[in-house]
Design an enzyme around this catalytic site. Structure first.
Site, mmCIF file in Angstrom:
data_model
loop_
_atom_site.group_PDB
_atom_site.id
_atom_site.type_symbol
_atom_site.label_atom_id
_atom_site.label_comp_id
_atom_site.label_asym_id
_atom_site.label_seq_id
_atom_site.Cartn_x
_atom_site.Cartn_y
_atom_site.Cartn_z
ATOM 1 N N GLU A 164 0.828 -1.210 0.000
ATOM 2 C CA GLU A 164 0.000 0.000 0.000
ATOM 3 C C GLU A 164 0.862 1.259 0.000
ATOM 4 O OE1 GLU A 164 -2.218 -3.031 2.687
ATOM 5 O OE2 GLU A 164 -0.168 -2.608 2.022
ATOM 6 N N CYS B 261 -2.630 -3.982 7.146
ATOM 7 C CA CYS B 261 -2.228 -4.198 8.539
ATOM 8 C C CYS B 261 -2.642 -3.006 9.393
ATOM 9 C CB CYS B 261 -0.725 -4.436 8.628
ATOM 10 S SG CYS B 261 0.289 -3.042 8.080
ATOM 11 N N ASP C 50 23.695 -39.051 -0.928
ATOM 12 C CA ASP C 50 23.673 -38.155 -2.086
ATOM 13 C C ASP C 50 24.576 -36.941 -1.934
ATOM 14 O OD1 ASP C 50 21.810 -39.913 -3.002
ATOM 15 O OD2 ASP C 50 20.084 -38.567 -2.825
ATOM 16 N N LEU D 232 10.175 -39.215 3.405
ATOM 17 C CA LEU D 232 8.969 -38.562 2.893
ATOM 18 C C LEU D 232 7.709 -39.187 3.501
ATOM 19 C CD1 LEU D 232 10.115 -38.270 -0.812
ATOM 20 C CD2 LEU D 232 9.613 -36.330 0.678
#
Length: 335
Positions: A46, A71, A196, A284
Site C-alpha cells: 500500500e 495491517c 547423495d 517422505l
C-alpha cells in the site's frame, strides 16, 4: 484485483515471513498507482502504491485494491490502514482477510470506523491460495510443507543398490533450484545427506539460499558433507545437544516420539513459513503418514529401473500437470 495478485507474486522468496501483497490504486477507471511488498522489512504494498501516485490530490477520489487486509499494527513498518485513512482514500477493495492475530479483522474495522467504504472477498480463493504459506503458518502454527521427489516410469525413487542415481533432466534440476529460492527452508534426512551429499543451494538460479535442515540423530554425519559448508545456514536436529558454530546450529529434540511435530514447531518458532522436503521414501513417508504435508511436486521420468526403492504415494487434488522437456511434473495439494 487480478493485477494485485500479479504484482504480489513478485515478492515470492523475498518477503517471508510476511505475506505477498500487491496494491493498485484506481481513479475514474484508470490505474494511477501500484506497488507490491518487495522485501521483508521494507515498505508494504500500500505504501509503495501510494508513493507511486504522481498527483496525491487524486487519492481522495480513488479506490485502493489490495489482495490482503491492510495491517493495523506497528511492526517493521507503520500500519497501512492508518496511512489509507490519513491519505483520505474513500474506498478499499480487499481479497483475503489477514489470519495474523495481530491483524485478523482489525485493519478492516479501523478503516470502516474512519468512514472508509470497504469491500471484501474479491477473488478470495485466488488471494488465499497465493498466500497459502502465510495462511498455513498462522492457522496451523507450522510451516507450509512441500514434498518433492523424482521417480522412474515404473514407480521407483532409487535403484535397489541404494547408490546415487540422477533421474531428472537438467531443465527439471534448474526448476528445483528456482523452487528452493522461493521457500525459506529445505530439509533432508540422514541417509540422503550421507548417500547423495546434496548442497541444497540455488546455484542454478538467482535468489536466496534456503535454510538447510537435516536430521542427524547421533551427530554421525561427516563434517565434510556439502550441507555443512559455508554457502548457507544449516540446522541440525539431533539427540545430543544444542550448539552453534558459525553457520551451523545443532538443536536437540526427543527422538522417542513425534519427531516431525517437534521439528515443525521449532521451525514455527523461527518464523519459517514454508519448507520443501526432499529425501528418500522412508523420510517422505514419515510426513505423509502423519498427514503433515500440503503440496507434493513429483517428477516422473521416461527411464525405468525395473526394481529398487518404491516411490512414495500421496492422494490429493491435482493443481497442475506439465512436461519439463522429457520429464512429467505433477503438482497436487492435500485433500
Amino acid at each position: 484485483m487480478q493485477r494485485c495478485l500479479h504484482l504480489a507474486v513478485q515478492g515470492l522468496g523475498s518477503v517471508a515471513p510476511n505475506p505477498m501483497v500487491g496494491c493498485v490504486i484506481v481513479h475514474n477507471g484508470k490505474i494511477i498507482g501500484e506497488g507490491f511488498h518487495e522485501k521483508y522489512g521494507s515498505a508494504h504494498a500500500e505504501v509503495n502504491a501510494i508513493r507511486s501516485v504522481t498527483d496525491e490530490k487524486l487519492l481522495a477520489q480513488s479506490t485502493l485494491y489490495v489482495n490482503l487486509e491492510p495491517c493495523s499494527h506497528y511492526g517493521k513498518t507503520p500500519p497501512c490502514a492508518n496511512l489509507i485513512v490519513e491519505k483520505k482514500i474513500p474506498r478499499v477493495v480487499i481479497g483475503s482477510y489477514d489470519p495474523n492475530p495481530l491483524v485478523a479483522g482489525k485493519g478492516i474495522k479501523l478503516l470502516r470506523e474512519n468512514g472508509v467504504e470497504v469491500m471484501t472477498e474479491v477473488l478470495k480463493p485466488e488471494a488465499d491460495f497465493l498466500n497459502r504459506r502465510f495462511f498455513t503458518f498462522h492457522t496451523q502454527q507450522r510451516p507450509y510443507i512441500i514434498l518433492k521427489w523424482a521417480q522412474s516410469a515404473d514407480g521407483f525413487i532409487a535403484p535397489a543398490d541404494g547408490k546415487p542415481y540422477w533421474l531428472t533432466n537438467e531443465v527439471s534440476k534448474k526448476l528445483v533450484h528456482q523452487w528452493r529460492s522461493e521457500e525459506q527452508a529445505i530439509m533432508i534426512g540422514t541417509n540422503t545427506a550421507r548417500t547423495d551429499n546434496p548442497q541444497l543451494t540455488v546455484r542454478l538460479w538467482h535468489g536466496n539460499n534456503p535454510l538447510r535442515v537435516v536430521i542427524d540423530r547421533t551427530l554421525s554425519l561427516p563434517a565434510s558433507l556439502h550441507i555443512f559448508n559455508a554457502e548457507a545456514a544449516t540446522l541440525v536436529f539431533n539427540e545430543k545437544g544444542n550448539a552453534v558454530k558459525g553457520n551451523i546450529e545443532k538443536v536437540k529434540i526427543d527422538f522417542s516420539a513425534n519427531i516431525e511435530e517437534q521439528i515443525l514447531h521449532e521451525l514455527f518458532k523461527r518464523n519459517i513459513l514454508s519448507i520443501m522436503i526432499e529425501g528418500g521414501t522412508q523420510f517422505l513417508n514419515s510426513f505423509i503418514n502423519r498427514l503433515l504435508w500440503d503440496e507434493a511436486r513429483v517428477f516422473t521420468v521416461t527411464k525405468k529401473l525395473n526394481e529398487g526403492v518404491k516411490a512414495p504415494q500421496v492422494s490429493g487434488t491435482i493443481l497442475n500437470e506439465m512436461d519439463v522437456e522429457r520429464d512429467k511434473l505433477i503438482v497436487c495439494v492435500s485433500l
